[in-house]
Design an enzyme around this catalytic site. Structure first.
Site, mmCIF file in Angstrom:
data_model
loop_
_atom_site.group_PDB
_atom_site.id
_atom_site.type_symbol
_atom_site.label_atom_id
_atom_site.label_comp_id
_atom_site.label_asym_id
_atom_site.label_seq_id
_atom_site.Cartn_x
_atom_site.Cartn_y
_atom_site.Cartn_z
ATOM 1 N N ASP A 30 0.872 -1.166 0.000
ATOM 2 C CA ASP A 30 0.000 0.000 0.000
ATOM 3 C C ASP A 30 0.917 1.226 0.000
ATOM 4 O OD1 ASP A 30 -2.061 1.783 0.013
ATOM 5 O OD2 ASP A 30 -3.157 0.858 1.663
ATOM 6 N N TRP A 31 0.333 2.357 -0.350
ATOM 7 C CA TRP A 31 1.162 3.551 -0.608
ATOM 8 C C TRP A 31 1.890 3.993 0.673
ATOM 9 C CZ3 TRP A 31 -0.097 1.277 -4.525
ATOM 10 C CH2 TRP A 31 -0.015 1.780 -5.800
#
Ligand code: BGC
Length: 906
Positions: A228-229
């Site tokens: 995930d970012w």
């Protein structure tokens, strides 16, 4: 075909240096992976979902189709329809020049306040899995990759970046992993996104057990694990645990640091090769390696409009309908009152990364006006507001300069922390919600810039206006040179911008209708981290008692439609809701309108469950979720009966927050959240504890009725591993064509472990004309009967009696039958699992017997003795512990022989 792909991958890999391989394992920027020009390997582009493909812009002119939120899709219980939505989303992803859609989101509705509930399908793993498989098949049929997220247990937003989800293996296997498992094994999903949170103490993006053992080992996943970012926390642990791609770029932990770790002997080159192979495989599968990337385009396709309208209407759930208030009767109604904060402003989606700029929005008021035409008069009143922070400043009041055409304001960018000199860029903006991560705009220096937004404001009415500013960075607003809002000199942290923005600061000013005022907003990126943003709010003067106006039009109308709910400010990524109440004065609005007009319909427009203190008094309630850009059309279709509602709740609506399964555990403390309710999530809890929900899982009414008959099983007794066939005939016994969702639940009557009262294991949606019947058939394999045995580390269906229930909701069971599983079924053991717990004389008897190899050794050495009743009483004791009590049987020699046999198992 796959051999050709693999050969191609190997040929490319052979030509790469270690640096190049490590570079591929990281992003280049927010939405692209790195490429290798020398070898003609371009970057791969990803874009956010799940209810649209946004492209690389958070705001601006680049629009996208906005589909119903996943909770609404799940409420359709229509896998074929969801697959078509997936196909359309695949096409949208291509329009944005991207190869991978960052969707679907399959975390579980564990708590009703979850900020991203709207973005997830359901509280039930089976329904979620069916939706995920259909969605992914649709997306990937278009040559686009899906990226199922967030792996795993990102079921709340509270402290999502750090919290450790403390969850037992059985719970993980039965509730939280199945959607991912089905996505890998049935839909062959191309990529998986690792979650932000920790799982039992270890960050999900560096969790060897879930990434390598389960996902890549047991499930044989051959795609890419994407972080995930900014969820990557390390180089060596993440690389060795099975994370393949660090996003976004530029690289922080992978890239050069990964190459360094290989040289230092902390990560093997083979591990990096595996990541590169996976990435190249994804690039080949999605055409990223071969076709030049297309520029982003906004394509508003008529067939997508139609599909969105159909899915939105089909996801709507009719919760109550007394006295036949619905469908609205065109021949009898002359005047409708359209009331509520969500009537004129449609709430079509939730907030956060799922947000898209829609091609257009049909509000409920637009939809009603269109449907009513000249035949029915439509009255409108706001009733009350429901904003959390002020609504965005209305562009219709604004022009970039006096005499210039509106709507909008001039926006000038400066490469300094305060505006001075010549701007480096000037544009006109309409939406006063600006956010940037990474690049700002051509020519603008992301590390330090400022903005002046200016123009003329012509107020539509006289009175007191409230203006507000929220910013990640500093901001201030003035009118005619007088500062009205100061969010510059001091700031308080707030929830906006994923928790990186300030709290809202407001100021008021009296303005006269029609007069021209100068408006100026200054923004500086000073103090902002990698995310920068600005939100300008503006609230016009409200009537002294807006509810009284609504009551007045309700009294004059034949029917009052009250549109209440939440907004993307209440339900968003980055934070959870505080409660499940309708915000503001909406409950009071409903009460007063229904008191004035008994023909009141409440239309709920929201993502997650809400309480309804007025339910007894209101004859009809329709749940419409966040239904996407066709919102108003779809609602009008259902209200007038052009579409017969067939949605069913994918999540339980509780009476109060205190009644919900995780109430005593949520939100966690000391950095940990215990999943203490275990497998009793959603209806599994309400059923076990005999708690009355407001509306149960699977519930939803229709304008017609259905009769269930002839439930039949293929056998009353089956052997382990055998399938059971179930059939039931459903007849439309009412006056209108309609669709019914036939739900199948399984119960294990007596079990050695605690099990739910019922678990969804099948469903089918059937469309029937009045009087028409259809026989629905289900096949249940052994997994549908099984629980996950923690000791034996595998799925087990115990011998004995099971109940099959078939019904219209989890609390409306229309027929049930019993059958017997003759012998216990156990899923084959995974090699890794077997090696985890070596069997010995110290293992509890239960563990030895649960493992077929252990059981075989005992049978060989103890034979018939195993059938003695005492053995059942001693299951929790080891042979070592039992031996002193049975010296004649468990002699020294016998124990030694058993030990040798067990040791030989490895
Ligand atoms: C979200 C992801 C999303 C990513 C990129 C993260 O904050 O959790 O779901 O895909 O951002 O926008």
């Amino acid at each position: 075909m796959s051999d050709v792909i693999e050969e191609r991958i190997e040929a490319l890999l052979r030509q790469m240096t270690l640096e190049e391989k490590a570079a591929l394992a990281a992003g280049a920027d927010l939405w692209h992976t790195a490429g290798i020009e020398r070898l003609g390997i371009p970057g791969l582009k990803v874009t956010d979902g799940p209810s649209g493909a946004r492209g690389s812009q958070w705001q601006g002119e680049m629009t996208s189709a906005c589909f119903p939120a996943p909770v609404c899709l799940a409420a359709t219980w229509n896998v074929e329809l969801v697959e078509r939505i997936g196909q359309a989303l695949g096409q949208e992803t291509q329009s944005k020049g991207a190869h991978v859609l960052l969707a679907p989101t399959v975390n579980i509705h564990r708590v009703p306040v979850g900020g991203r509930s709207f973005e997830c399908f359901s509280e039930d793993p089976y329904l979620t899995a069916r939706m995920a498989v259909a969605y992914i098949r649709g997306v990937q049929s278009q040559g686009v990759g899906a990226c199922i997220k967030h792996f795993v247990c990102n079921d709340q937003e509270f402290q999502r970046n750090s919290i450790s989800v403390e969850v037992r293996e059985r719970v993980l296997r039965e509730i939280y992993l199945p959607p991912f498992e089905a996505a890998v094994q049935e839909a062959h999903v191309y990529s998986v996104m690792g979650a932000y949170n920790r799982l039992n103490g270890t960050f999900c993006c560096e969790h060897p057990y879930i990434l390598t053992e389960v996902l890549k080992g047991e499930w044989q996943f051959d795609g890419v694990v994407i972080s995930d970012w900014t969820a990557t926390q390390s180089t060596v642990p993440s690389a060795n645990a099975g994370l393949d791609l660090e996003m976004p770029g530029p690289a922080r932990y992978f890239g050069p640091r990964l190459a360094e770790a290989v040289r230092a002997g902390q990560v093997s080159e083979a591990t990096v090769d595996d990541k590169v192979r996976r990435l190249l495989r994804l690039m080949i599968r999605t055409g990223a390696l071969d076709q030049p990337r297309q520029p982003e385009r906004a394509i508003d396709r008529p067939e997508h409009r139609q599909l969105i309208r159909q899915a939105a209407a089909e996801g709507m759930v009719l919760l109550k309908n007394e006295r036949g208030v619905l469908p609205l009767d065109r021949t009898r109604i002359r005047r409708v009152a359209v009331i509520g904060p969500n009537a004129k402003t449609a709430r079509i989606m939730g907030g956060g990364s799922a947000h898209v700029t829609p091609h257009y929005v049909i509000s409920p008021l637009d939809g009603m006006r269109e449907k009513c035409g000249d035949a029915i008069e439509v009255l409108y009143a706001l009733g009350c507001t429901n904003h959390k922070t002020l609504p965005l400043l209305d562009p219709e009041w604004l022009t970039p300069a006096e005499g210039e055409p509106g709507p909008g304001l001039r926006c000038e960018y400066f490469n300094a922390l305060e505006p001075a000199g010549q701007p480096v860029r000037t544009e006109v903006i309409k939406r006063l919600h600006l956010m940037w991560i990474g690049d700002i705009a051509p020519g603008v220096e992301p590390s330090g810039f400022s903005i002046r937004i200016s123009g003329k404001l012509v107020p539509p009415q006289s009175g007191t206006y409230t203006f507000g500013l929220i910013s990640a960075g500093l901001s201030r607003l003035s009118i005619d040179g007088k500062e009205i809002v100061d969010n510059w000199s001091s700031q308080t942290p707030g929830e906006a911008f994923f928790g990186m923005g300030s709290a809202e600061v407001t100021g008021t000013v009296d303005l006269e209708a029609g007069r021209v005022y100068s408006l100026e907003v200054i923004y500086s990126s000073r103090g902002a981290t990698f995310l920068k943003g600005l939100i300008v709010g503006g609230l016009p003067p409200l009537p002294a008692d807006p509810i009284a106006e609504a009551v007045e039009i309700a009294r004059r109308a034949d029917v009052a439609l009250v549109f209440v709910g939440t907004t993307d400010e209440w339900e968003s990524e980055g934070f959870d809701r505080q409660d499940i109440e309708l915000p503001g004065r909406q409950n009071e609005l409903v009460e007063r309108v229904v008191a004035a007009n008994p023909n009141t319909v409440v239309i709920l427009n929201n993502g997650g469950p809400l309480t309804m203190p007025w339910l007894e008094r209101v004859p009809a309630v329709l749940e419409t979720w966040f239904p996407g850009q066709e919102c108003g059309h779809a609602i009008a279709d259902v209200l007038f009966g052009d579409v017969n509602p067939s949605g069913k709740l994918p999540t339980t609506f509780p009476r109060r927050l205190q009644d919900t399964p995780a109430f005593l555990h949520y939100p966690g403390e000391g950095g940990k959240i215990y999943y203490g309710e275990g497998i009793f999530v959603g209806y599994r809890y309400y059923d076990k504890k005999k708690v009355e929900p407001l509306f149960p899982f699977g519930f939803g009414l229709s304008y017609t009725t259905f009769v269930y008959e002839g439930l039949a099983l293929s056998a009353f007794e089956i052997g382990p591993g055998e399938e059971l066939e179930v059939q039931v005939t459903v007849t439309n016994s009412g006056p209108r064509a309609g669709q019914e969702v036939v739900q199948l639940y399984v119960q294990d009557v007596a079990s050695t472990v605690i099990r739910p009262e019922r678990e969804l294991k099948g469903f089918a949606k059937v469309a029937l004309q009045p009087g028409e019947s259809q026989t629905v058939r289900f096949r249940l394999g052994p997994r549908a009967l099984a629980y996950f045995d923690e000791q034996g580390r595998r799925w087990v269906a115990e011998a004995g009696e099971y109940v099959i229930e078939v019904g219209s909701s989890s609390r409306d069971i229309r027929a049930s039958e019993r059958f017997v599983l003759r012998e216990t079924w156990m899923a084959p053991l995974q090699l890794e699992q077997a090696s985890r717990a070596p069997l010995s004389l110290h293992s509890p008897l239960r563990e030895l017997l649960a493992d077929p190899r252990g059981a075989a050794v005992l049978r060989e050495h103890l034979g018939e003795l195993l059938n003695l009743p005492q053995v059942r009483m001693a299951l929790d004791f080891s042979l070592e512990q039992i031996a002193p009590f049975a010296p004649q049987v468990l002699t020294k020699e016998k124990l030694a022989a058993i030990e040798t046999a067990l040791r030989s198992l490895g």
